[in-house]
Design a protein around this motif. Structure first.
Motif, short mmCIF file in Angstrom:
data_model
loop_
_atom_site.label_atom_id
_atom_site.label_comp_id
_atom_site.label_asym_id
_atom_site.label_seq_id
_atom_site.Cartn_x
_atom_site.Cartn_y
_atom_site.Cartn_z
N ALA A 1 1.02 -0.79 0.11
CA ALA A 1 -0.31 -0.26 0.11
C ALA A 1 0.89 1.19 0.04
CB ALA A 1 -1.17 -0.29 0.99
N ARG A 2 0.48 1.71 -0.09
CA ARG A 2 0.72 3.68 -0.48
C ARG A 2 0.56 4.18 1.20
NH1 ARG A 2 -0.65 4.96 -6.65
NH2 ARG A 2 1.32 4.24 -7.24
N VAL B 1 16.76 -1.38 9.87
CA VAL B 1 15.07 -1.52 9.48
C VAL B 1 14.56 -0.38 8.15
CG1 VAL B 1 13.29 -1.03 10.69
CG2 VAL B 1 14.83 -1.44 11.93
N SER B 2 14.14 -1.30 6.90
CA SER B 2 13.72 -1.16 5.77
C SER B 2 12.11 -0.28 6.21
CB SER B 2 13.72 -1.89 5.06
OG SER B 2 15.01 -2.09 4.56
N LEU B 3 11.94 0.64 5.80
CA LEU B 3 10.81 1.87 5.79
C LEU B 3 10.24 2.45 5.12
CD1 LEU B 3 11.76 2.96 9.64
CD2 LEU B 3 10.38 1.40 9.16
N ARG B 4 9.46 2.73 4.38
CA ARG B 4 8.09 3.31 3.38
C ARG B 4 7.98 4.71 4.44
NH1 ARG B 4 5.00 1.47 -1.47
NH2 ARG B 4 4.83 2.75 -3.11
N LEU B 5 8.83 5.51 4.11
CA LEU B 5 7.91 6.87 4.80
C LEU B 5 7.69 7.88 4.16
CD1 LEU B 5 11.16 7.07 6.74
CD2 LEU B 5 9.39 6.49 7.79
N SER B 6 7.02 8.89 4.74
CA SER B 6 6.48 10.38 4.05
C SER B 6 8.21 10.72 3.93
CB SER B 6 4.75 10.71 4.26
OG SER B 6 5.64 11.30 4.93
N ARG C 1 -9.35 13.87 -9.09
CA ARG C 1 -7.47 12.98 -9.10
C ARG C 1 -7.38 12.94 -7.97
NH1 ARG C 1 -3.49 17.71 -8.84
NH2 ARG C 1 -2.35 15.44 -7.15
N THR C 2 -6.85 11.92 -7.61
CA THR C 2 -5.91 11.65 -6.41
C THR C 2 -4.32 12.19 -5.98
OG1 THR C 2 -6.37 9.25 -7.29
CG2 THR C 2 -5.44 9.67 -5.41
N PHE C 3 -4.66 12.29 -5.11
CA PHE C 3 -3.11 13.21 -3.99
C PHE C 3 -1.95 12.39 -3.52
CE2 PHE C 3 -6.28 16.33 -4.67
CZ PHE C 3 -4.99 17.62 -5.13
N PHE C 4 -1.40 11.58 -4.21
CA PHE C 4 -0.24 10.44 -3.27
C PHE C 4 0.82 11.59 -2.08
CE2 PHE C 4 -1.54 8.77 -7.03
CZ PHE C 4 -1.96 7.58 -6.93
N PRO C 5 0.81 10.86 -1.13
CA PRO C 5 2.08 11.10 -0.06
C PRO C 5 3.58 11.11 -0.96
CG PRO C 5 1.42 8.83 0.27
CD PRO C 5 0.24 9.78 -0.66
N ASN C 6 4.02 12.17 -0.36
CA ASN C 6 6.03 11.93 -0.95
C ASN C 6 6.20 10.63 -0.18
OD1 ASN C 6 8.02 12.80 -2.43
ND2 ASN C 6 8.42 14.52 -1.47
N LEU C 7 5.72 9.07 -0.57
CA LEU C 7 6.79 8.48 -0.14
C LEU C 7 8.68 8.17 -0.31
CD1 LEU C 7 3.80 5.82 0.28
CD2 LEU C 7 4.90 7.44 1.80
N ARG C 8 9.54 7.50 0.69
CA ARG C 8 11.10 7.57 0.57
C ARG C 8 10.86 5.74 0.86
NH1 ARG C 8 11.29 10.81 -3.26
NH2 ARG C 8 11.54 13.26 -2.42
N ARG C 9 12.05 5.32 0.12
CA ARG C 9 12.88 4.21 1.15
C ARG C 9 13.77 4.57 2.07
NH1 ARG C 9 9.34 -0.57 -0.71
NH2 ARG C 9 8.67 -0.40 -2.54
#
Length: 88
Positions: free
Chosen positions: A2-3, A60-65, A40-48
Motif C-alpha cells: 500500500a502507498r 530496519v527498512s521503512l517506507r516513509l513520507s 484526481r488522486t493526491f499521493f503522499p511523497n513516499l521514500r524507501r
C-alpha cells in the motif's frame, strides 16, 4: 504494498483538479467560471529508507513520507518507531 507512510499513516486522498476560464471582474472581465472539475488522486511523497537502530543493533527498512522522515530525525528513530507501533 500500500502507498502508506508507516509512521504518520498518510495515504492517497481524492480531490479535484478545477479548471477556470475567463477574465477576473477587477481586471475588466465578466468573471472567472469553472469549466471542468476532473477527479484526481493526491499521493503522499513516499521514500524507501533503511535505518540503523543502535538500541536494537539492527537495520530496519521503512517506507516513509518526507514529513515522516523529518519527524524521525526530530524525535529519534527508536522513539518514533515505538510510538508508531512498528517496534515492540
Amino acid at each position: 504494498m500500500a502507498r502508506r507512510c508507516c509512521i504518520l499513516g498518510q495515504r492517497p486522498t481524492r480531490g479535484h483538479a478545477i479548471r477556470r476560464k475567463g477574465k477576473p471582474k477587477k481586471e475588466g472581465g465578466i468573471g472567472t467560471h469553472v469549466t471542468a472539475n476532473t477527479p484526481r488522486t493526491f499521493f503522499p511523497n513516499l521514500r524507501r529508507k533503511k535505518l540503523f537502530i543502535p538500541e536494537l543493533g539492527r537495520w530496519v527498512s521503512l517506507r516513509l513520507s518526507a514529513r515522516g522522515l523529518k519527524t524521525l530525525s526530530k524525535k529519534g528513530a527508536y522513539a518514533t518507531l515505538r510510538e508508531a507501533g512498528i517496534l515492540e
